[in-house]
Design a protein around this motif. Structure first.
Motif, PDB file in Angstrom:
ATOM      1  N   ASP A 122     -29.560 -45.781  36.882  1.00 18.36           N
ATOM      2  CA  ASP A 122     -30.428 -46.954  36.878  1.00 18.36           C
ATOM      3  C   ASP A 122     -31.492 -46.711  35.814  1.00 18.36           C
ATOM      4  N   ALA A 125     -34.410 -51.314  32.832  1.00 19.26           N
ATOM      5  CA  ALA A 125     -35.006 -52.180  33.856  1.00 19.26           C
ATOM      6  C   ALA A 125     -36.301 -52.884  33.451  1.00 19.26           C
ATOM      7  N   PRO A 126     -36.256 -53.659  32.365  1.00 21.42           N
ATOM      8  CA  PRO A 126     -37.444 -54.446  32.013  1.00 21.42           C
ATOM      9  C   PRO A 126     -37.577 -55.653  32.955  1.00 21.42           C
ATOM     10  N   ASN A 127     -38.593 -56.435  32.732  1.00 18.74           N
ATOM     11  CA  ASN A 127     -38.837 -57.581  33.596  1.00 18.74           C
ATOM     12  C   ASN A 127     -38.721 -58.877  32.808  1.00 18.74           C
ATOM     13  N   HIS A 136     -41.120 -48.973  29.052  1.00 20.96           N
ATOM     14  CA  HIS A 136     -39.675 -49.167  29.208  1.00 20.96           C
ATOM     15  C   HIS A 136     -38.891 -48.373  28.171  1.00 20.96           C
ATOM     16  N   HIS A 162     -31.615 -52.547  36.197  1.00 22.13           N
ATOM     17  CA  HIS A 162     -32.219 -53.207  37.365  1.00 22.13           C
ATOM     18  C   HIS A 162     -33.315 -54.178  36.906  1.00 22.13           C
ATOM     19  N   GLY A 164     -35.952 -56.914  36.373  1.00 20.39           N
ATOM     20  CA  GLY A 164     -36.886 -57.609  37.281  1.00 20.39           C
ATOM     21  C   GLY A 164     -36.747 -59.106  37.084  1.00 20.39           C
ATOM     22  N   TYR A 317     -39.851 -55.564  46.494  1.00 21.57           N
ATOM     23  CA  TYR A 317     -39.280 -54.459  45.707  1.00 21.57           C
ATOM     24  C   TYR A 317     -38.597 -53.418  46.601  1.00 21.57           C
ATOM     25  N   ASP A 321     -34.535 -52.329  46.614  1.00 22.35           N
ATOM     26  CA  ASP A 321     -34.044 -50.976  46.339  1.00 22.35           C
ATOM     27  C   ASP A 321     -33.271 -50.400  47.528  1.00 22.35           C
ATOM     28  N   TYR A 339     -32.124 -42.398  39.044  1.00 19.22           N
ATOM     29  CA  TYR A 339     -33.085 -43.472  38.768  1.00 19.22           C
ATOM     30  C   TYR A 339     -34.084 -42.988  37.729  1.00 19.22           C
ATOM     31  N   THR A 341     -37.236 -43.845  36.044  1.00 20.11           N
ATOM     32  CA  THR A 341     -38.455 -44.670  35.975  1.00 20.11           C
ATOM     33  C   THR A 341     -39.657 -43.734  35.918  1.00 20.11           C
ATOM     34  N   GLN A 345     -43.652 -44.066  40.071  1.00 23.86           N
ATOM     35  CA  GLN A 345     -42.735 -44.549  41.110  1.00 23.86           C
ATOM     36  C   GLN A 345     -42.114 -43.412  41.922  1.00 23.86           C
ATOM     37  N   PHE A 349     -39.487 -43.904  45.205  1.00 23.89           N
ATOM     38  CA  PHE A 349     -38.094 -43.455  45.313  1.00 23.89           C
ATOM     39  C   PHE A 349     -37.910 -42.382  46.376  1.00 23.89           C
TER      40      PHE A 349
HETATM   41  N1  ARG Z   1     -38.527 -53.370  36.728  1.00 24.25           N
HETATM   42  C1  ARG Z   1     -39.224 -52.186  37.167  1.00 24.25           C
HETATM   43  C2  ARG Z   1     -40.447 -51.944  36.271  1.00 24.25           C
HETATM   44  O1  ARG Z   1     -40.578 -52.536  35.222  1.00 24.25           O
HETATM   45  C3  ARG Z   1     -38.368 -50.933  37.153  1.00 24.25           C
HETATM   46  C4  ARG Z   1     -37.170 -50.932  38.063  1.00 24.25           C
HETATM   47  C5  ARG Z   1     -36.603 -49.569  38.251  1.00 24.25           C
HETATM   48  N2  ARG Z   1     -35.389 -49.519  39.055  1.00 24.25           N
HETATM   49  C6  ARG Z   1     -35.340 -49.700  40.379  1.00 24.25           C
HETATM   50  N3  ARG Z   1     -34.165 -49.599  40.972  1.00 24.25           N
HETATM   51  N4  ARG Z   1     -36.399 -49.948  41.082  1.00 24.25           N
HETATM   52  O2  ARG Z   1     -41.291 -51.137  36.631  1.00 24.25           O
END
Ligand code: ARG
Length: 581
Positions: A122, A125-127, A136, A162, A164, A317, A321, A339, A341, A345, A349
Motif C-alpha cells: 500500500d 495514496a494521495p488524496n 506523498h 489507497h 483518498g 479512515y 483500513d 503499508y 506511510t 501514522q 497502523f
Molecule cells: N491518503 C492518506 C494520506 O494522504 C494515506 C493513506 C495510506 N494508506 C492507508 N491504507 N491508510 O495521508
C-alpha cells in the motif's frame, strides 16, 4: 549460483559439530560479509555465544572449530582475531569463479526467495482534489523501490494505491462545483484542483447555508444519487489524470489498475462493523461503535479506540483500513501486508493490525508491517516549504529537478544531440531526487538539498550513474560490448581487484536484507561502496594499458560485472542508467 555465505555457514556448522559434538551443532555460525577488508572477506561470529554456552573461552572455541574446518579450495586464509572472530579470506581462484558465475546468471547472484509470497503493498495514496505534496513523494518512491525488490525476489506483488477518494469533504466539493455550474459529462479544463478544494473549504467555513447543503450532498453521495455520484467521479478522474502525470515523470510502476481507493471499500464497511459488533470485538461507547485495544492509551491515560462506526452512523479512515485489511487477507490471501506511510501514522497502523488480530483476520502466518518514514526538511531544518511558505508541489519539484539536471548535462556535454541531453537530464534529475530519498535511513528526516543530491561526488545518484558511464566508456574504447564478456573470469590478483570482486558477491545478501527490513538504504550503501571500490580499482589497475592481454581481459570482465551490478541495483531503486553523460 553458489551462495558462498551459505556454503561457509554449512562448513562452519559441520566444524562446530565435529569440535563440540551434536549438542552444539545448532549454534548459528553467524557468517557475515566483513565490513572492513582488513577482516578478510567473510567473518564468522559464533565463538562468543557458543563459548558462553559451553563455558569455554571464545578464542579457544574458535581455535577448536577452525581446527576442524574443511573449506577445500575456497579460502586462502582463515584466521582467529580479537576475542574470537574467525576471518576468512577467499582464494583468488574461488573468488574469480564465483564472480564469473554471478555475472552470467542475469541476477548478479541474488537468489530467488525460497518461498514466493503474495505481498500487498500500500503506497503513494494521495488524496483527490488535493495536490500531491512532498509527503506523498516519499511514500511513492520508497514503496516503488520495495515493490521492485520484492518482485525481483520472485514474490507476487499486488500494488494498492489507497487513494483518498471518499468522505465528508466530497459533499462540500461536489456541492461547490455544482453551484459553479458543472454538469456531468461536460468538457472542462481544470487548472487547479487544489484551488477548487480551497474555495469549497472557505465557503464551508464561512457560509452556514452552504455548509448545510454540503452535508445534504454527502447524504446524496452516499445514497448513490446519480448526478452527485457523476460529479464526484469526475473529480476523482481529474485527480487521477494529474497523478498519472506525476507517476510518469517519476517513472514508477503505479498505474491506473493499482487504484483501490477508499471508495472501493465502501460497500464492505457496514458488514465489517456488523461482524465486529456481533463477535463482541467492538462495543458501543457514547453512541459510537468502538474497538478498544488495551495497549493503546492517550496522553491522559484513557484508552483510545479505533472508531468502527461514528455516532451519526458514518464511517471514517479507521473503518476503511479495517475493511482493507480484512479484504487483503481474506479475499486476496496475502502472506504479507506492507503499508508505506509517514511516521505520524505509526499508531494508526499498530492499532489496525492489533484490531485485525483481535478480529482473527490476521493470523500467525500473515505478516503486517508499517513502513514509516521521516519528513523532508528545508535547509532551515523546518518542514520543506517554498520561499512563500507554501508546501511544495511535487510537479514543481520534479520540473525543477529536470531543469537543474539539464543545465548540468548541457554544460558537461554541449555536443550531445538535444534528445540525448533531455534523456540524460531525466535519468540524472529524477534519479537524484529518488536516490536522495532512498539513501537515508527512511525513519530519519532529511534535508532537501539540490546541490548535494545532484553532485557527482558523494553518495548520490549522479556519482553511481557516472561510475556506470565510465565503465561504458572503457568498453567503447576497447571496442567490446560489455554484455558479451559477462561470465568471463575476472582478474582478482591486485588487492583493489580482490576488494571489488568480493563486494559484488554480497549483492544477494543485501537484496535479502532489503526485502526483510524493508529498508532501501541498505542497497544504496552497497551501490555506493561498489562505485567507490570501482574508483579505487580504476586508479590503480589500468584496463586498456594493462600489463598483458590476460590482465586486460580479466579487468574487462570485472568491469562488466560491476556495470551489471550497478545497473541492476539502480533499477531495483527505480533509477535509470545512461551510457554516456
Ligand atoms: N491518503 C492518506 C494520506 O494522504 C494515506 C493513506 C495510506 N494508506 C492507508 N491504507 N491508510 O495521508
Amino acid at each position: 549460483m553458489t551462495n558462498i555465505q551459505a556454503e561457509l555457514a554449512a562448513a562452519f556448522s559441520r566444524a562446530i559439530a565435529a569440535a563440540f559434538g551434536p549438542e552444539a551443532a545448532d549454534a548459528d555460525p553467524q557468517v557475515k560479509w566483513a565490513a572492513d577488508a582488513r577482516h578478510g572477506d567473510l567473518q564468522a561470529n559464533f565463538a562468543m555465544g557458543l563459548g558462553k554456552r559451553l563455558g569455554k573461552a571464545p578464542r579457544e572455541v574458535a581455535d577448536a572449530v577452525v581446527g576442524k574446518l574443511a573449506l577445500g579450495d575456497l579460502a586462502s586464509k582463515v584466521e582467529v582475531a580479537g576475542p574470537g572472530f574467525v576471518n576468512v579470506t577467499l582464494a583468488p581462484a574461488a573468488l574469480a569463479r564465483l564472480v564469473a558465475e554471478l555475472s552470467a546468471d542475469g541476477r548478479s547472484g541474488a537468489a530467488r526467495a525460497a518461498k514466493g509470497e503474495r505481498v500487498v503493498i500500500d503506497y503513494s495514496a494521495p488524496n483527490v482534489a488535493k495536490e500531491m505534496h512532498v509527503g506523498h513523494i516519499r511514500s511513492t518512491i520508497i514503496g516503488d523501490a520495495l515493490a521492485r525488490v520484492l518482485m525481483f525476489q520472485g514474490h507476487e506483488v499486488l500494488r494498492r494505491n489507497h487513494l483518498g477518494d471518499w468522505g465528508t469533504q466530497f459533499g462540500m466539493l461536489v456541492e461547490h462545483v455544482r453551484e459553479l455550474g458543472w454538469k456531468p459529462g461536460q468538457k472542462r479544463e481544470i487548472g487547479d484542483l487544489n484551488a477548487l478544494y480551497r474555495e469549497a473549504k472557505a465557503r464551508f467555513d464561512a457560509e452556514p447555508d452552504f455548509a448545510e447543503r454540503s452535508r445534504l450532498r454527502v447524504v446524496a453521495l452516499q445514497g448513490g444519487d446519480e448526478e452527485t455520484v457523476a460529479l464526484w467521479r469526475e473529480l476523482v478522474e481529474e485527480s487521477k489524470h494529474h497523478f498519472a502525470e506525476v507517476y510518469a515523470t517519476l517513472g514508477v510502476l503505479l498505474d491506473d489498475g493499482d487504484y483501490f481507493g477508499e471508495s472501493f471499500y465502501n460497500p464492505m464497511l457496514s458488514d465489517v462493523a456488523a461482524e465486529l459488533e456481533r463477535s463482541g470485538v467492538a462495543t458501543v461507547s457514547d453512541g459510537a461503535l468502538c474497538l478498544f485495544l488495551p495497549a493503546f492509551k492517550g496522553k491522559d491515560g484513557k484508552p483510545v479506540p479505533l472508531i468502527v462506526r461514528k455516532g451519526d452512523g458514518g464511517y471514517g479512515y479507521d473503518t476503511t483500513d479495517l475493511a482493507a485489511i480484512r479484504h487483503r487477507v481474506r479475499d486476496l490471501h496475502a502472506d504479507r501486508l506492507v503499508y508505506v506511510t509517514g511516521a505520524p501514522q505509526k499508531q494508526h497502523f499498530a492499532m489496525i493490525f492489533e484490531g485485525a488480530r483481535a478480529a482473527r483476520w490476521l493470523s500467525e502466518g500473515v505478516r503486517a508491517e508499517h513502513v514509516p518514514f521521516g519528513s523532508i526538511l528545508g535547509d532551515d531544518g523546518k518542514p520543506f516549504k517554498t520561499r512563500a511558505g507554501e508546501s511544495v508541489r511535487l510537479q514543481d519539484l520534479l520540473a525543477e529537478a529536470l531543469e537543474r539536471a539539464y543545465a548540468i548535462v548541457a554544460a558537461k556535454s554541449p555536443d550531445f544531440p538535444e534528445e540525448e541531453k533531455r534523456a540524460v537530464a531525466r535519468a540524472v534529475g529524477i534519479g537524484a531526487v529518488k536516490y536522495a530519498d532512498l539513501s537515508n535511513d527512511r525513519i530519519k528526516d532529511y534535508v532537501f538539498d539540490w546541490d548535494r543530491m545532484l553532485a557527482f561526488e558523494g553518495n548520490t545518484a549522479p556519482y553511481l550513474q557516472n561510475a556506470y558511464v565510465r565503465i561504458m566508456s572503457i568498453f567503447r574504447k576497447a571496442g567490446v560490448d560489455h554484455a558479451s564478456v559477462l561470465g568471463q573470469a575476472p582478474s582478482v590478483d591486485a588487492s583493489e581487484e580482490h576488494a571489488l570482486a568480493r563486494h559484488l558477491l554480497a549483492f544477494g545478501d543485501v537484496v535479502e536484507q532489503v526485502a526483510r527490513s524493508l529498508e532501501p538504504h541498505r542497497l544504496c550503501t552497497w551501490l555506493y561502496e561498489l562505485a567507490a571500490s570501482f574508483h579505487h580499482f580504476y586508479e590503480k589497475c589500468p584496463v586498456m594499458t594493462a600489463p598483458d592481454e590476460a590482465a586486460k581481459r580479466g579487468r574487462l570482465a570485472l568491469c562488466a560485472a560491476v556495470a551489471d551490478g550497478l545497473e541492476r541495483g539502480l533499477s531495483l531503486l527505480g533509477i535509470a542508467t545512461v551510457k554516456r553523460m
